[in-house]
Scaffold this motif. Sequence first.
Motif, PDB file in Angstrom:
ATOM      1  N   UNK A  24       0.803  -1.050   0.032  1.00  0.00           N
ATOM      2  CA  UNK A  24       0.272   0.122   0.013  1.00  0.00           C
ATOM      3  C   UNK A  24       0.694   1.454  -0.305  1.00  0.00           C
ATOM      4  N   UNK A  25       0.252   2.375  -0.756  1.00  0.00           N
ATOM      5  CA  UNK A  25       1.078   3.471  -0.007  1.00  0.00           C
ATOM      6  C   UNK A  25       0.101   4.381   0.411  1.00  0.00           C
ATOM      7  N   UNK A  26       0.704   5.491   1.130  1.00  0.00           N
ATOM      8  CA  UNK A  26       0.340   6.413   1.614  1.00  0.00           C
ATOM      9  C   UNK A  26       0.227   8.211   2.260  1.00  0.00           C
ATOM     10  N   UNK A  41       5.038   3.741   2.492  1.00  0.00           N
ATOM     11  CA  UNK A  41       4.730   2.552   1.666  1.00  0.00           C
ATOM     12  C   UNK A  41       4.466   1.421   2.721  1.00  0.00           C
ATOM     13  N   UNK A  42       3.233   0.739   2.565  1.00  0.00           N
ATOM     14  CA  UNK A  42       3.160  -0.525   3.897  1.00  0.00           C
ATOM     15  C   UNK A  42       2.863  -2.078   3.490  1.00  0.00           C
ATOM     16  N   UNK A  43       4.283  -3.295   3.635  1.00  0.00           N
ATOM     17  CA  UNK A  43       3.952  -3.985   2.972  1.00  0.00           C
ATOM     18  C   UNK A  43       3.596  -5.290   4.145  1.00  0.00           C
ATOM     19  N   UNK A  52       6.051  -0.668   7.572  1.00  0.00           N
ATOM     20  CA  UNK A  52       5.717   0.856   6.750  1.00  0.00           C
ATOM     21  C   UNK A  52       7.034   1.260   6.791  1.00  0.00           C
ATOM     22  N   UNK A  53       7.227   2.052   5.956  1.00  0.00           N
ATOM     23  CA  UNK A  53       8.564   3.414   5.824  1.00  0.00           C
ATOM     24  C   UNK A  53       7.839   5.146   5.418  1.00  0.00           C
ATOM     25  N   UNK A 127      -9.798  -1.001  -1.929  1.00  0.00           N
ATOM     26  CA  UNK A 127      -8.541  -0.279  -1.463  1.00  0.00           C
ATOM     27  C   UNK A 127      -8.147   0.432  -0.846  1.00  0.00           C
ATOM     28  N   UNK A 128      -9.000   1.268  -0.383  1.00  0.00           N
ATOM     29  CA  UNK A 128      -9.185   2.546   0.239  1.00  0.00           C
ATOM     30  C   UNK A 128      -9.142   2.739   1.372  1.00  0.00           C
ATOM     31  N   UNK A 129      -8.047   3.108   2.169  1.00  0.00           N
ATOM     32  CA  UNK A 129      -8.247   2.791   3.891  1.00  0.00           C
ATOM     33  C   UNK A 129      -8.101   4.135   4.993  1.00  0.00           C
ATOM     34  N   UNK A 130      -8.872   4.691   5.846  1.00  0.00           N
ATOM     35  CA  UNK A 130      -8.503   5.864   6.451  1.00  0.00           C
ATOM     36  C   UNK A 130      -7.707   5.599   7.652  1.00  0.00           C
ATOM     37  N   UNK A 131      -6.261   5.576   7.999  1.00  0.00           N
ATOM     38  CA  UNK A 131      -5.928   5.390   9.373  1.00  0.00           C
ATOM     39  C   UNK A 131      -5.109   6.291   9.977  1.00  0.00           C
ATOM     40  N   UNK A 132      -6.500   6.236  11.293  1.00  0.00           N
ATOM     41  CA  UNK A 132      -6.117   7.265  12.744  1.00  0.00           C
ATOM     42  C   UNK A 132      -4.791   6.840  13.101  1.00  0.00           C
TER      43      UNK A 132
END
Length: 185
Positions: A24-26, A41-43, A52-53, A127-132
């Motif tokens: 994923x890319x964020x 990026x998260x793997x 992730x980084x 495919x779309x997330x919101x991460x708090x």
Amino acid sequence: MKKLLLIVFVALLGCRNINAQMLAVNTDALMDVMMTPSIGFELVTGERTSLGVNVLGNYKPWGKDMKMVAVQPEYRYYFSGRPMYRQFVGIGGVGASYDITWKGKVYNGSALGLGITFGYVFPITHRLNIDCHAGFGAIYYKHKEYFEKDNYDLDYSVGGVQRTNAEGYTLLPTRIGVSVTYILK
């Protein structure tokens, strides 16, 4: 900073079955609003884990005299049994280089830190997330600290080499944000 990047690179190489994993890319929308663009990026590395980084930086946001670049690797454990879904806890690091002028004082140096992050991921679509997320940790800093009008080059140099005059540890937030994540595969 180079050591931190090497650790992330080695960890990514050590991930097994990387071809079948989600990537994923964020971007952190909160940081973007604060004029500090970020990309991450998260793997997925296991049934409940991911690696992730994030890289972020700014240059004179809102006309303020500030420059910063930072790298934040993070290992996450998801309690829901599915990565990139619902609540998680993470262990992360931060490496930053900065040059900030604040209330007549200049802070020019670098920082390294380690912290813990808690968060929740809301799935919006497939495919779309919101991460708090929010986290805190211990930060080691080493910088030149002086007033704007000082002649730092002469006052804090030994044998023509500039020396840092402030270093120490402090507890600070390491990650606070709302990320928009798009799952690539």
